[in-house]
Write a protein that holds these residues in place. Structure first.
Motif, PDB file in Angstrom:
ATOM      1  N   VAL A  82      -4.278   0.960  16.394  1.00 47.63           N
ATOM      2  CA  VAL A  82      -3.358  -0.066  15.879  1.00 47.63           C
ATOM      3  C   VAL A  82      -2.124  -0.162  16.773  1.00 47.63           C
ATOM      4  CG1 VAL A  82      -1.848  -0.695  13.967  1.00 47.63           C
ATOM      5  CG2 VAL A  82      -4.189   0.060  13.503  1.00 47.63           C
ATOM      6  N   ALA A  83      -1.546   0.981  17.136  1.00 49.39           N
ATOM      7  CA  ALA A  83      -0.356   0.976  17.992  1.00 49.39           C
ATOM      8  C   ALA A  83      -0.659   0.355  19.351  1.00 49.39           C
ATOM      9  CB  ALA A  83       0.176   2.400  18.155  1.00 49.39           C
ATOM     10  N   ALA A  84      -1.814   0.687  19.919  1.00 45.29           N
ATOM     11  CA  ALA A  84      -2.193   0.124  21.220  1.00 45.29           C
ATOM     12  C   ALA A  84      -2.355  -1.383  21.123  1.00 45.29           C
ATOM     13  CB  ALA A  84      -3.480   0.779  21.713  1.00 45.29           C
ATOM     14  N   ALA A  85      -3.032  -1.852  20.080  1.00 41.21           N
ATOM     15  CA  ALA A  85      -3.247  -3.294  19.926  1.00 41.21           C
ATOM     16  C   ALA A  85      -1.928  -4.034  19.765  1.00 41.21           C
ATOM     17  CB  ALA A  85      -4.171  -3.565  18.739  1.00 41.21           C
ATOM     18  N   ARG A  86      -1.040  -3.488  18.991  1.00 38.42           N
ATOM     19  CA  ARG A  86       0.270  -4.135  18.814  1.00 38.42           C
ATOM     20  C   ARG A  86       1.064  -4.147  20.113  1.00 38.42           C
ATOM     21  NH1 ARG A  86       1.490  -1.535  12.866  1.00 38.42           N
ATOM     22  NH2 ARG A  86       0.123  -2.961  11.729  1.00 38.42           N
ATOM     23  N   SER A 110     -18.647   5.908  16.621  1.00 39.24           N
ATOM     24  CA  SER A 110     -17.588   5.991  15.617  1.00 39.24           C
ATOM     25  C   SER A 110     -16.327   5.251  16.059  1.00 39.24           C
ATOM     26  CB  SER A 110     -17.262   7.449  15.264  1.00 39.24           C
ATOM     27  OG  SER A 110     -16.752   8.135  16.386  1.00 39.24           O
ATOM     28  N   ALA A 111     -16.122   5.107  17.350  1.00 38.60           N
ATOM     29  CA  ALA A 111     -14.997   4.291  17.819  1.00 38.60           C
ATOM     30  C   ALA A 111     -15.224   2.838  17.440  1.00 38.60           C
ATOM     31  CB  ALA A 111     -14.822   4.437  19.333  1.00 38.60           C
ATOM     32  N   VAL A 112     -16.462   2.378  17.590  1.00 36.15           N
ATOM     33  CA  VAL A 112     -16.821   1.014  17.200  1.00 36.15           C
ATOM     34  C   VAL A 112     -16.616   0.834  15.705  1.00 36.15           C
ATOM     35  CG1 VAL A 112     -18.723  -0.641  17.036  1.00 36.15           C
ATOM     36  CG2 VAL A 112     -18.444   0.727  19.116  1.00 36.15           C
ATOM     37  N   LEU A 113     -17.090   1.791  14.917  1.00 37.95           N
ATOM     38  CA  LEU A 113     -16.940   1.703  13.457  1.00 37.95           C
ATOM     39  C   LEU A 113     -15.471   1.690  13.048  1.00 37.95           C
ATOM     40  CD1 LEU A 113     -19.802   4.103  12.309  1.00 37.95           C
ATOM     41  CD2 LEU A 113     -19.796   1.598  12.294  1.00 37.95           C
ATOM     42  N   THR A 114     -14.646   2.475  13.715  1.00 38.94           N
ATOM     43  CA  THR A 114     -13.217   2.506  13.394  1.00 38.94           C
ATOM     44  C   THR A 114     -12.576   1.159  13.683  1.00 38.94           C
ATOM     45  OG1 THR A 114     -13.119   4.876  13.861  1.00 38.94           O
ATOM     46  CG2 THR A 114     -11.019   3.675  13.853  1.00 38.94           C
ATOM     47  N   VAL A 115     -12.894   0.568  14.832  1.00 40.40           N
ATOM     48  CA  VAL A 115     -12.336  -0.746  15.177  1.00 40.40           C
ATOM     49  C   VAL A 115     -12.811  -1.791  14.173  1.00 40.40           C
ATOM     50  CG1 VAL A 115     -12.259  -2.587  16.906  1.00 40.40           C
ATOM     51  CG2 VAL A 115     -12.061  -0.190  17.619  1.00 40.40           C
ATOM     52  N   LYS A 116     -14.093  -1.756  13.805  1.00 38.44           N
ATOM     53  CA  LYS A 116     -14.609  -2.715  12.825  1.00 38.44           C
ATOM     54  C   LYS A 116     -13.875  -2.585  11.493  1.00 38.44           C
ATOM     55  CE  LYS A 116     -19.291  -3.496  14.540  1.00 38.44           C
ATOM     56  NZ  LYS A 116     -20.730  -3.395  14.231  1.00 38.44           N
ATOM     57  N   ALA A 117     -13.624  -1.368  11.056  1.00 39.92           N
ATOM     58  CA  ALA A 117     -12.905  -1.151   9.799  1.00 39.92           C
ATOM     59  C   ALA A 117     -11.484  -1.693   9.894  1.00 39.92           C
ATOM     60  CB  ALA A 117     -12.887   0.333   9.441  1.00 39.92           C
ATOM     61  N   GLU A 151      -7.767  -5.961   8.305  1.00 38.24           N
ATOM     62  CA  GLU A 151      -6.726  -6.795   8.910  1.00 38.24           C
ATOM     63  C   GLU A 151      -5.512  -5.981   9.364  1.00 38.24           C
ATOM     64  OE1 GLU A 151      -5.962  -9.998   6.164  1.00 38.24           O
ATOM     65  OE2 GLU A 151      -7.948 -10.852   6.464  1.00 38.24           O
ATOM     66  N   GLU A 152      -5.793  -4.812   9.944  1.00 38.84           N
ATOM     67  CA  GLU A 152      -4.723  -3.961  10.450  1.00 38.84           C
ATOM     68  C   GLU A 152      -4.402  -4.222  11.923  1.00 38.84           C
ATOM     69  OE1 GLU A 152      -4.623   0.166   9.167  1.00 38.84           O
ATOM     70  OE2 GLU A 152      -6.295  -0.287   7.811  1.00 38.84           O
ATOM     71  N   LEU A 153      -5.283  -4.951  12.590  1.00 39.83           N
ATOM     72  CA  LEU A 153      -5.033  -5.304  13.991  1.00 39.83           C
ATOM     73  C   LEU A 153      -4.380  -6.677  14.059  1.00 39.83           C
ATOM     74  CD1 LEU A 153      -8.344  -4.012  15.614  1.00 39.83           C
ATOM     75  CD2 LEU A 153      -6.126  -2.878  15.491  1.00 39.83           C
ATOM     76  N   PRO A 154      -3.695  -6.978  15.163  1.00 39.89           N
ATOM     77  CA  PRO A 154      -3.018  -8.279  15.274  1.00 39.89           C
ATOM     78  C   PRO A 154      -3.994  -9.444  15.117  1.00 39.89           C
ATOM     79  CG  PRO A 154      -2.373  -6.830  17.079  1.00 39.89           C
ATOM     80  CD  PRO A 154      -3.494  -6.145  16.351  1.00 39.89           C
ATOM     81  N   ASP A 155      -3.484 -10.573  14.634  1.00 44.16           N
ATOM     82  CA  ASP A 155      -4.298 -11.790  14.573  1.00 44.16           C
ATOM     83  C   ASP A 155      -4.843 -12.066  15.970  1.00 44.16           C
ATOM     84  OD1 ASP A 155      -3.791 -12.196  11.900  1.00 44.16           O
ATOM     85  OD2 ASP A 155      -2.153 -13.611  12.242  1.00 44.16           O
ATOM     86  N   GLY A 156      -6.085 -12.449  16.026  1.00 43.15           N
ATOM     87  CA  GLY A 156      -6.689 -12.738  17.324  1.00 43.15           C
ATOM     88  C   GLY A 156      -7.285 -11.512  17.994  1.00 43.15           C
TER      89      GLY A 156
END
Length: 141
Positions: free
Chosen positions: A63-67, A83-90, A95-100
């Protein structure tokens, strides 16, 4: 899928590299940025390792990296293993990652290089995703 005339005049697509290893994420980010060349480089952030600094995946780091790379043009997220893929999907579902923000299905190293080079040229998120995904077709022999 258009690129601005001058990439310096528009926000660029950010790229997040999620790996189970901080060292791997950082090395791939460094490689991709080095190969992108030019004066304008897309914002790239590694998000590697677990919360304790060991191997694993950390939602907070992702989340911090994406922001940190979000300039409003979208964020391409590439992940190395299951599990990295699953974490990103979750994170996307919650909706914890930036829009887009978008999880890009691409090989980690080749996809990262293609994504960063394409984003640095000012391409939109669709073109960045397409370039990274196309890396599956690269032949080495």
């Amino acid at each position: 899928m258009t690129a601005p005339t001058d990439p310096a005049d528009a926000p660029l697509v950010g790229v997040v590299l999620v790996s189970h290893s901080a060292a791997v994420a950082e090395a791939v980010a460094e490689l991709a940025l080095g190969l992108a060349g030019g004066a304008v480089r897309a914002p790239v952030a590694p998000a590697g390792g677990g919360p304790d600094g060991g191997l694993g995946t950390s939602s907070d780091l992702i989340v911090a990296a994406a922001r940190s790379v979000d300039q409003g043009a979208g964020v391409a997220v590439l992940a190395d293993l299951g599990s990295a893929v699953l974490t990103v999907k979750a994170l996307l579902v919650d909706e914890e990652l930036p829009d887009g923000a978008r999880l890009v299905d691409a090989p980690f190293v080749e996809g990262a290089v293609a994504a960063v080079v394409t984003a640095s040229a000012g391409a939109d998120l669709g073109a960045v995703e397409a370039a990274a995904t196309e890396a599956y077709t690269y032949r080495k022999g």
